[in-house]
Motif scaffolding. Sequence first.
Motif, PDB file in Angstrom:
ATOM      1  N   LYS A 134      38.889  30.293  43.865  1.00 11.65           N
ATOM      2  CA  LYS A 134      38.509  31.116  42.706  1.00 11.65           C
ATOM      3  C   LYS A 134      39.436  32.324  42.585  1.00 11.65           C
ATOM      4  CE  LYS A 134      35.968  32.226  39.214  1.00 11.65           C
ATOM      5  NZ  LYS A 134      35.844  31.363  38.025  1.00 11.65           N
ATOM      6  N   VAL A 135      39.766  32.927  43.732  1.00 12.25           N
ATOM      7  CA  VAL A 135      40.699  34.059  43.734  1.00 12.25           C
ATOM      8  C   VAL A 135      42.031  33.636  43.103  1.00 12.25           C
ATOM      9  CG1 VAL A 135      42.032  35.621  45.212  1.00 12.25           C
ATOM     10  CG2 VAL A 135      39.624  35.186  45.723  1.00 12.25           C
ATOM     11  N   GLU A 136      42.499  32.448  43.489  1.00 10.74           N
ATOM     12  CA  GLU A 136      43.764  31.938  42.938  1.00 10.74           C
ATOM     13  C   GLU A 136      43.663  31.763  41.425  1.00 10.74           C
ATOM     14  OE1 GLU A 136      44.560  28.484  45.394  1.00 10.74           O
ATOM     15  OE2 GLU A 136      44.797  29.785  47.155  1.00 10.74           O
ATOM     16  N   GLU A 137      42.522  31.270  40.969  1.00  6.90           N
ATOM     17  CA  GLU A 137      42.328  31.120  39.527  1.00  6.90           C
ATOM     18  C   GLU A 137      42.364  32.493  38.837  1.00  6.90           C
ATOM     19  OE1 GLU A 137      38.466  29.457  38.205  1.00  6.90           O
ATOM     20  OE2 GLU A 137      38.763  30.791  36.492  1.00  6.90           O
ATOM     21  N   LEU A 138      41.640  33.453  39.416  1.00  8.33           N
ATOM     22  CA  LEU A 138      41.567  34.787  38.795  1.00  8.33           C
ATOM     23  C   LEU A 138      42.943  35.448  38.742  1.00  8.33           C
ATOM     24  CD1 LEU A 138      38.255  36.174  40.370  1.00  8.33           C
ATOM     25  CD2 LEU A 138      38.570  35.246  38.066  1.00  8.33           C
ATOM     26  N   ALA A 139      43.774  35.167  39.740  1.00  9.61           N
ATOM     27  CA  ALA A 139      45.117  35.766  39.789  1.00  9.61           C
ATOM     28  C   ALA A 139      46.003  35.239  38.656  1.00  9.61           C
ATOM     29  CB  ALA A 139      45.762  35.505  41.144  1.00  9.61           C
ATOM     30  N   TYR A 197      45.135  35.133  35.478  1.00 13.14           N
ATOM     31  CA  TYR A 197      44.872  35.797  34.195  1.00 13.14           C
ATOM     32  C   TYR A 197      45.772  37.017  34.024  1.00 13.14           C
ATOM     33  CZ  TYR A 197      40.675  32.941  33.751  1.00 13.14           C
ATOM     34  OH  TYR A 197      39.810  31.885  33.643  1.00 13.14           O
ATOM     35  N   SER A 255      41.564  40.836  46.773  1.00 14.06           N
ATOM     36  CA  SER A 255      41.974  39.466  47.073  1.00 14.06           C
ATOM     37  C   SER A 255      42.936  38.928  46.016  1.00 14.06           C
ATOM     38  CB  SER A 255      40.738  38.561  47.200  1.00 14.06           C
ATOM     39  OG  SER A 255      39.916  38.674  46.061  1.00 14.06           O
ATOM     40  N   VAL A 256      42.804  39.396  44.770  1.00 13.34           N
ATOM     41  CA  VAL A 256      43.672  38.925  43.690  1.00 13.34           C
ATOM     42  C   VAL A 256      45.057  39.574  43.770  1.00 13.34           C
ATOM     43  CG1 VAL A 256      44.034  39.062  41.184  1.00 13.34           C
ATOM     44  CG2 VAL A 256      41.836  38.268  42.080  1.00 13.34           C
ATOM     45  N   GLN A 311      38.599  31.369  48.076  1.00 12.83           N
ATOM     46  CA  GLN A 311      40.030  31.563  47.850  1.00 12.83           C
ATOM     47  C   GLN A 311      40.533  30.795  46.624  1.00 12.83           C
ATOM     48  OE1 GLN A 311      41.656  33.874  49.468  1.00 12.83           O
ATOM     49  NE2 GLN A 311      43.655  33.541  48.543  1.00 12.83           N
ATOM     50  N   VAL A 317      37.186  41.652  44.738  1.00 11.39           N
ATOM     51  CA  VAL A 317      37.919  40.796  43.794  1.00 11.39           C
ATOM     52  C   VAL A 317      39.345  41.338  43.600  1.00 11.39           C
ATOM     53  CG1 VAL A 317      38.066  40.063  41.375  1.00 11.39           C
ATOM     54  CG2 VAL A 317      35.880  39.913  42.595  1.00 11.39           C
ATOM     55  N   LEU A 329      41.785  41.185  33.958  1.00 12.35           N
ATOM     56  CA  LEU A 329      40.378  40.945  34.298  1.00 12.35           C
ATOM     57  C   LEU A 329      39.573  42.167  33.877  1.00 12.35           C
ATOM     58  CD1 LEU A 329      40.500  39.469  37.943  1.00 12.35           C
ATOM     59  CD2 LEU A 329      40.303  38.209  35.783  1.00 12.35           C
TER      60      LEU A 329
END
Length: 231
Positions: free
Chosen positions: A98-103, A105, A151-152, A96, A148, A108
């Motif tokens: 990592k998901v927060e980090e990806l959100a 950007y 979850s994002v 989760q 991905v 992607l």
Amino acid sequence: MRFDILTLFPELFSGYVGQSLLAKAIGAQRVTIQLHNIRDWARDRHRQVDDRPFGGGPGMVFKPEPVVECVEAVQKLAGSPGHLVLLSPKGRRLDQSKVEELAGYEGLVLLCGRYEGFDQRIIDILQPDEISIGDYVLNGGEVAAMVVIDSVVRLLPGVLGDEQSAWQDSFSGERRQIEYAQYTRPREYRGHVVPDVLTSGDHSAVARWREEDSRRRTEARRAQQMEIEEG
Ligand code: ADE
């Protein structure tokens, strides 16, 4: 947020992209999804994107040229290049945080593998963020890319409708606790009865019960996980 998906099987995404939450987010222009077929960047007549590995061994390997050139072309399309993610069982396990980090950007670029893997030069040249969704091997990165996206997207402001709801989910925020049990009507089903406290109207008792239930479930899950890890 913009998602560019690079795949040999764009049609795998059609059902998923039409699914309600995502379709709504796309309709509201909070999310755009663009599919790109890696094969369109193949150079030869047979549109070949894979080849046998040097040194022998089973399976086929993604050739460097079509993949690198597809990624570079896609990263030039948008205003900003987009964070490149390669879905691979060799990657760092998604969680989760990592998901927060990806959100965070703006975009992607999700590169989905097939075959035995990628020519190493693809990774050396593009330096993608390699992500695995778990310690098992899928037939390709497409399902992982959907994981991905799914979850994002639900973390993006305004997508869930009820912003509280993403925050309270299991593994959100600081606590990384498993969520408490939820019930709805009927109060009794096949002899299983909803805990009285939840229908008592006593809000602080409900809050205490939920806190305790969450703690119990978290501990039980951790113990089970430890047992598995210790073999
Ligand atoms: N491709 C194949 N297996 C995968 C996994 N576990 N995670 C991400 N991508 C994959």
